[in-house]
Design an enzyme around this catalytic site. Structure first.
Site, PDB file in Angstrom:
ATOM      1  N   ASP A 162      84.589  56.700  14.477  1.00 28.73           N
ATOM      2  CA  ASP A 162      84.039  57.651  13.681  1.00 28.73           C
ATOM      3  C   ASP A 162      83.455  58.675  14.768  1.00 28.73           C
ATOM      4  O   ASP A 162      83.518  58.285  16.080  1.00 28.73           O
ATOM      5  CB  ASP A 162      82.851  57.193  13.019  1.00 28.73           C
ATOM      6  CG  ASP A 162      82.033  58.206  12.194  1.00 28.73           C
ATOM      7  OD1 ASP A 162      82.649  59.339  11.835  1.00 28.73           O
ATOM      8  OD2 ASP A 162      80.887  58.058  11.959  1.00 28.73           O
TER       9      ASP A 162
ATOM     10  N   ASP B  92      80.449  61.173  14.677  1.00 29.68           N
ATOM     11  CA  ASP B  92      78.928  61.629  14.703  1.00 29.68           C
ATOM     12  C   ASP B  92      78.283  60.106  14.674  1.00 29.68           C
ATOM     13  O   ASP B  92      78.450  59.124  14.001  1.00 29.68           O
ATOM     14  CB  ASP B  92      78.216  61.882  13.224  1.00 29.68           C
ATOM     15  CG  ASP B  92      78.883  63.493  13.105  1.00 29.68           C
ATOM     16  OD1 ASP B  92      78.673  64.102  13.888  1.00 29.68           O
ATOM     17  OD2 ASP B  92      79.512  63.739  12.222  1.00 29.68           O
TER      18      ASP B  92
END
EC number: 3.1.3.-
Length: 557
Positions: free
Chosen positions: A110, A112
Site C-alpha cells: 500500500d 499511505d
C-alpha cells in the site's frame, strides 16, 4: 541481607542456559509464597508438604494473608533488577504465523502509512479543515471552532455506537472495557454503560457491525487517518451536549464523517503533503533502501493504493527518485480497496504521464506503466502471482489485508506505527514493576480466596482495590482515556484479535525489514494457552516463591 537470601533461593530454581536440566537445588524445596495452604490448595510443581496446622481463624487468618502479601512484594522487587527492562526491540518484526522470506518471490505494498509514513503534524490539519467544513458548509454552530485537535485523546481501533454517541474500547470477546466509554469528551459511568446494553458489558457486534467494521449501528475506527475523525466527532458531540442542543446522532455522525471525507476527496491533505514533504513524510530514505534491496535480490514488486497517481508520483520521487517506477513491476492507483479485492466488475484502465485515461482493453500489466481501478481477479489472471509466494504490506487490517489472507492465501504484513511507542513504554521500569506486581497480586487473590471468614474477606477486598488501581495506572501509561491499542487490561483488544487473524507479520514501519536477511524465517513464539502456562509463570501467578529471575529469562518471550 534478606533480599540476597531471596535472590539465592530463587536462583536455585533457574534453568541452566544452554542446558536442559535444572541447576542443583536443595533436596527439600520450600514454597514460602504459598505459606500454610488454604482448603484444598497446593502449589503447582512443588512436592506436597506434610499437613501443617492452619491459622486458627479471624485475626490470625488476616495476619497470615498479609504476611504472604509482604513475602510476595519482596520477591517481586527482588525479581526485577534494572537490566530486566528494554527486553523488546521497537524495530523488530513480530510474527503471528511462521513465514520464511526465502519462499516469498513477490512483494506488494500500500502507499499511505506503508511506503509513505506521515508525521503526526498531519492530524491537526485534517481536524481543523474538517471542523471548518462542518461550520461553513454544513452550518454547524460557530462555537465548534473553539475546539482544537488533542493528539492524546483517542487511539486506533475504538468502536463508536452511533445511536448512543458512545466512543469505547472493546476487547476480543466483544466486552466493553469499563472506564473507556466516552460520550463527547466526558467519560460515561460504568453503571450507565452496563444499563445501556441491557445489564451487560457485552456488545453483540455480529448484529451491529459488518465484517469491515462499518456499521450500521457500530463503526470501528481502524486506520490512522481516523484519529482526527474520532477527535472531531467527540468535540462536536461535546459542544451539543454542553449547550443543551438537541441533535440526531445518526445525522451528526454522517456529517462529521462526510466532512473528514471531503478533506481527502477535495485533495486538501494531498496539497499539504506536497507543499512540505520534508515536514510530513518520514523515513523516505529507509523506504528507498527497502525497495532497492528487494529488487537487488531478484524480488518482484507491485503497488496497489487508493491514492491518485499525481500524489503518489510526487511522494515517491521525494523518497526514491524520478525513476521510482522502474522498481515496480505493476503500479495500480485509485484501486478502491477493499472492493478491489472482492468486486470482479471494474476493469483496469491505463493512465498516461499526465493522468489521462486510455480506452484500450488491458490484456497485460506492463512494468513502468500506471493503471487505475481494476480488480484482484484480473490482477491474478494477468500476473499469475498467487498464494503464499506473495507478501503484501498495508496499514489497514480490513481494507488492505483481510481479504488477501482469507480469500486468496497471500501472506500479509501489517504496518502498525503505534507499536514503536507502545514497546518503549513496555520497556520502562514503571511498566515492568506495575505489571509484574499486578500478576503476582492476581495470583494471591486466586489462591487465597479459599479464606472465607469476614476479616480475610476484608483483606481480599483491599487486594482487589489495589489490583484495580494498578490496572488503571498501567492503562494510563499508554493513553489516559483508552489505554493500549493492544490490551484491555488482561485481554487482547478487538483490534489485536483482528491483527492476529489478518496478518502473518506486524511491525512499526517498513524499514524494520532492513534488520533481517531476505531469506530470514520468522517463527512465532509459542504463546501459552491457559492450560499450557510455563511452570515459572504459573508459580508467579499462583503466589509461589519458586520463580526465576526475569533478567535470566530475557531470552524467553
Amino acid at each position: 541481607m534478606a533480599g540476597a537470601g531471596l535472590r539465592a533461593a530463587a536462583r536455585r530454581w533457574l534453568p541452566c542456559r544452554g542446558h536442559g536440566g535444572p541447576r542443583a537445588a536443595s533436596s527439600s524445596p520450600s514454597c514460602p509464597g504459598c505459606g500454610p495452604p488454604g482448603p484444598g490448595a497446593h502449589c503447582p510443581g512443588a512436592p506436597r508438604p506434610a499437613p501443617a496446622p492452619a491459622p486458627a481463624g479471624g485475626a490470625e487468618f488476616s495476619a497470615h494473608l498479609w504476611a504472604r502479601y509482604q513475602d510476595m512484594r519482596r520477591l517481586v522487587h527482588d525479581l526485577l533488577p534494572p537490566e530486566v527492562c528494554s527486553l523488546l526491540n521497537p524495530a523488530a518484526i513480530y510474527a503471528n504465523n511462521e513465514i520464511s522470506l526465502r519462499d516469498v518471490e513477490v512483494y506488494g505494498f500500500d502507499y499511505d502509512y506503508t511506503l509513505a509514513q506521515y508525521a503526526d503534524a498531519l492530524h491537526p490539519e485534517i481536524f481543523s479543515a474538517a471542523r471548518d467544513i462542518l461550520i461553513e458548509h454544513y452550518k454547524y454552530p460557530e462555537g465548534i471552532r473553539k475546539y482544537d485537535y488533542d493528539p492524546s485523546f483517542a487511539i486506533r481501533g475504538l468502536h463508536y455506537d452511533i445511536q448512543k454517541s458512545l466512543l469505547m474500547k472493546i476487547d476480543a470477546f466483544h466486552y466493553v472495557q469499563l472506564g473507556t466509554a466516552y460520550r463527547g469528551l466526558q467519560p460515561v459511568p460504568d453503571e450507565e454503560v452496563i444499563d445501556l446494553y441491557g445489564g451487560t458489558q457485552h456488545i453483540p457486534l455480529y448484529q451491529m457491525s459488518g465484517f469491515y467494521g462499518k456499521g450500521p449501528s457500530i463503526k470501528q475506527f481502524m486506520d490512522i487517518f481516523s484519529l482526527p475523525e474520532m477527535a472531531l466527532l467527540s468535540c462536536v458531540v461535546d459542544h451539543f451536549l454542553s449547550h443543551g442542543l438537541e441533535f440526531d446522532q445518526a445525522h451528526l455522525y454522517k456529517d462529521v464523517t462526510d466532512a473528514i471525507r471531503d478533506v481527502h476527496v477535495k485533495g486538501l491533505m494531498y496539497q499539504w503533503i506536497e507543499q512540505d514533504m520534508e515536514k510530513y513524510i518520514l523515513r523516505g530514505d529507509e523506504t528507498f533502501a527497502v525497495l532497492s534491496r528487494l529488487v537487488a535480490h531478484g524480488k518482484q514488486l507491485f503497488l496497489i493504493t487508493n491514492s491518485p497517481f499525481s500524489f503518489v508520483d510526487k511522494g515517491m520521487r521525494h523518497m526514491v527518485g524520478p525513476d521510482w517506477r522502474q522498481l515496480f513491476d505493476v503500479v495500480i492507483v485509485q484501486a478502491d480497496k477493499p472492493s478491489f479485492f472482492t468486486d470482479r466488475r471494474k476493469p483496469f484502465r491505463k493512465l498516461d504521464e499526465k493522468g489521462s485515461l486510455h480506452w484500450d482493453r488491458i490484456t497485460r500489466l506492463e512494468k513502468g506503466k500506471i493503471y487505475r481501478q481494476g480488480n484482484l481477479y484480473d490482477f491474478l489472471r494477468l500476473t499469475e502471482w498467487r498464494g503464499p509466494r506473495v507478501l503484501y504490506f498495508g496499514d489497514h487490517l480490513y481494507s488492505d489485508l483481510a481479504d488477501l489472507m482469507l480469500r486468496h492465501g497471500w501472506r500479509t504484513g501489517a504496518i502498525i506505527p503505534e507499536l514503536e511507542r507502545e514497546i518503549r513504554i513496555i520497556n520502562t521500569e514503571q511498566y515492568m514493576h506495575s505489571l509484574t506486581w499486578q500478576q503476582a497480586l492476581t495470583g494471591l487473590l486466586e489462591r487465597m480466596q479459599t479464606y472465607q471468614d469476614a476479616e480475610s474477606q476484608q483483606v481480599l477486598a483491599a487486594w482487589m482495590k489495589e489490583r484495580q488501581e494498578l490496572r488503571c495506572i498501567t492503562k494510563a501509561l499508554f493513553n489516559a482515556q483508552f489505554g493500549s491499542i493492544f490490551r484491555t487490561f488482561h485481554n487482547p483488544t478487538y483490534f489485536s484479535r483482528r491483527l492476529v487473524r489478518f496478518s502473518d507479520l506486524y511491525m512499526a514501519s517498513l524499514s524494520c525489514l532492513l534488520n533481517y536477511r531476505v531469506d530470514f524465517t520468522f517463527y512465532p513464539r509459542r504463546t501459552p494457552l491457559q492450560h499450557e502456562a510455563p511452570l515459572w509463570m504459573d508459580q508467579l501467578c499462583t503466589g509461589c516463591m519458586k520463580t526465576p529471575f526475569l533478567g535470566d529469562m530475557a531470552h524467553i518471550r
